[in-house]
Write an enzyme that holds these catalytic residues in place. Structure first.
Site, PDB file in Angstrom:
ATOM      1  N   LYS A   1      -2.503  -2.082  -3.309  1.00 24.18           N
ATOM      2  CA  LYS A   1      -3.443  -1.149  -2.779  1.00 24.18           C
ATOM      3  C   LYS A   1      -2.920   0.308  -2.886  1.00 24.18           C
ATOM      4  O   LYS A   1      -2.277   0.960  -1.872  1.00 24.18           O
ATOM      5  CB  LYS A   1      -3.765  -1.540  -1.082  1.00 24.18           C
ATOM      6  CG  LYS A   1      -4.729  -0.355  -0.504  1.00 24.18           C
ATOM      7  CD  LYS A   1      -5.235  -1.169   0.912  1.00 24.18           C
ATOM      8  CE  LYS A   1      -6.008   0.013   1.527  1.00 24.18           C
ATOM      9  NZ  LYS A   1      -6.774  -0.631   2.712  1.00 24.18           N
TER      10      LYS A   1
ATOM     11  N   GLU B   1       0.746  -1.206   0.018  1.00 19.82           N
ATOM     12  CA  GLU B   1      -0.068   0.104  -0.002  1.00 19.82           C
ATOM     13  C   GLU B   1       0.750   1.280   0.007  1.00 19.82           C
ATOM     14  O   GLU B   1       1.182   1.843   0.887  1.00 19.82           O
ATOM     15  CB  GLU B   1      -1.002   0.029   1.178  1.00 19.82           C
ATOM     16  CG  GLU B   1      -1.809   1.219   1.013  1.00 19.82           C
ATOM     17  CD  GLU B   1      -2.669   1.345   2.426  1.00 19.82           C
ATOM     18  OE1 GLU B   1      -2.882   0.437   3.227  1.00 19.82           O
ATOM     19  OE2 GLU B   1      -3.460   2.299   2.564  1.00 19.82           O
TER      20      GLU B   1
HETATM   21  P1  13P Z   1      -9.237   4.423   3.890  1.00 22.10           P
HETATM   22  O1  13P Z   1     -10.153   3.691   2.917  1.00 22.10           O
HETATM   23  O2  13P Z   1     -10.095   5.022   4.915  1.00 22.10           O
HETATM   24  O3  13P Z   1      -8.322   5.317   3.395  1.00 22.10           O
HETATM   25  O4  13P Z   1      -8.550   3.418   4.508  1.00 22.10           O
HETATM   26  C1  13P Z   1      -7.882   2.284   4.031  1.00 22.10           C
HETATM   27  C2  13P Z   1      -6.614   1.920   4.733  1.00 22.10           C
HETATM   28  O5  13P Z   1      -6.369   0.852   4.940  1.00 22.10           O
HETATM   29  C3  13P Z   1      -5.589   2.960   4.878  1.00 22.10           C
HETATM   30  O6  13P Z   1      -4.328   2.362   5.010  1.00 22.10           O
END
Ligand code: 13P
Length: 337
Positions: free
Chosen positions: A219, A177
């Site tokens: 992600k 991510e």
């Molecule tokens: P959000 O969709 O609120 O951005 O959260 C996703 C997430 O896992 C952030 O690390």
């Protein structure tokens, strides 16, 4: 490394029309969310809230995975079943946030580096015993004149790839991510350029560390105008820029891309995902969601910490999950709201 197991996990999560619920808020983050509804972050409130989300009737039609915070992985639901077992009995894959948050990077304009590699192997082995099949590590970048800097990009890419490699060796699928924050005045064009730089560096490092791209979940954030940018890009522009940058930087070996919502409103997060899936531009990957706030906000607002509101909160969560499922298929329409 058990590649067959990694492949099974990716397949289970990337089923068509399904996505991930990010419910892995750390102690400070869940406190912030509960502050919005004026309830304290006690053990009981956190258990009650996560229980209401995970026991929402039929939500497994749309949710294939849930990212848990460590505490929740080791907690029981109200009916006495451990949360990870409750989820896997519903056909939902349990996952776990394994990074330890960010610390400032010295001499780097307020930029941050994500920590958590120390002791990661042992932690993963413990999480696996409790049912975790996938993990998440979030690197965070902010856009300004000077950022993200090359050094912040490189160091975070190295950590993301090291984490991903360690996870795969422990038969845990890594969610990779790299989040580019929505805060700031930047235009969508600036976001596109900087997202491209970050994603290129991340994939270069993943390749160098021999991470199996078939067995990660990417992600990313969407390519979007900064929250304070006076000229907000349209839904179609967000879809077009995001797809263009992903096509330039993300190899087709990656099976699934599950976006974060990053502070977009629930409706916009759904509309953007839908526009990408409805677009005729070719997409070699599954495109879905891994939303935290965009899935949870309406449920949290409906719940307000009160037992008598649980049903209304579950209905709100079910609705957002259903609409995002439609967005995965390019079948969402604003009048479904
Ligand atoms: P959000 O969709 O609120 O951005 O959260 C996703 C997430 O896992 C952030 O690390």
């Amino acid at each position: 490394m058990n590649i067959a197991e990694l492949t099974r996990t990716v397949k289970a999560i990337s089923q068509s029309g399904k996505g991930i619920l990010a419910a892995d808020e750390s102690f400070p983050t869940i406190q912030k969310r509960f502050d919005n509804i004026n309830i304290p972050s006690t053990d009981e409130n956190r258990q009650a809230y996560r229980d209401l989300l995970f026991t929402t009737p039929n939500v497994n039609e749309f949710i294939s995975g849930v990212i848990l915070f460590e505490e929740t992985l080791f907690t029981k639901a109200i009916n006495g079943t451990p949360f990870p077992k409750l989820l896997s009995d519903l056909g939902i894959v349990p996952g776990i946030k394994v990074d330890k948050g960010t610390v400032p990077l010295e001499n780097a304009n307020g930029e941050k580096i994500t920590e958590g590699l120390d002791g990661l192997v042992e932690r993963l082995q413990e999480y696996k015993k409790h049912g975790a099949k996938f993990a998440k590590w979030r690197a965070v970048f902010n856009i300004s004149d000077k950022t993200p800097s090359d050094i912040a990009i490189r160091l975070n890419a190295v950590s993301l790839a090291s984490y991903a490699s360690i996870c795969q060796h422990e038969d845990i699928v890594p969610i990779v991510e790299p989040e580019i924050l929505i805060d700031g005045k930047h235009t969508i064009e600036e976001c596109a350029e900087k997202s491209g730089n970050v994603l290129s560096a991340v994939f270069q490092e993943l390749r160098e560390q021999k991470v199996l791209l078939e067995n990660i979940i990417l992600k990313p954030s969407m390519v979007i105008s900064g929250k304070e940018c006076p000229q907000q890009a349209s839904i179609d522009a967000v879809a077009a820029y995001t797809l263009a940058i992903l096509r330039e930087t993300v190899p087709a070996a990656v099976q699934t891309i599950n976006f974060l919502s990053g502070g977009q409103s629930p409706e916009l997060a759904t509309a953007h995902l839908n526009a990408m899936n409805a677009s005729e531009i070719e997409k070699p990957w599954n495109l879905s969601f891994s939303y935290g706030r965009a899935l949870q906000e309406p449920a949290l607002t409906a719940w307000k910490g009160k037992a008598e509101n649980i049903e209304a909160a579950q209905q709100a969560f079910y609705k957002r999950a259903k609409l995002n499922s439609a967005a995965c298929l390019g079948q969402y329409m604003a009048n479904m709201e």
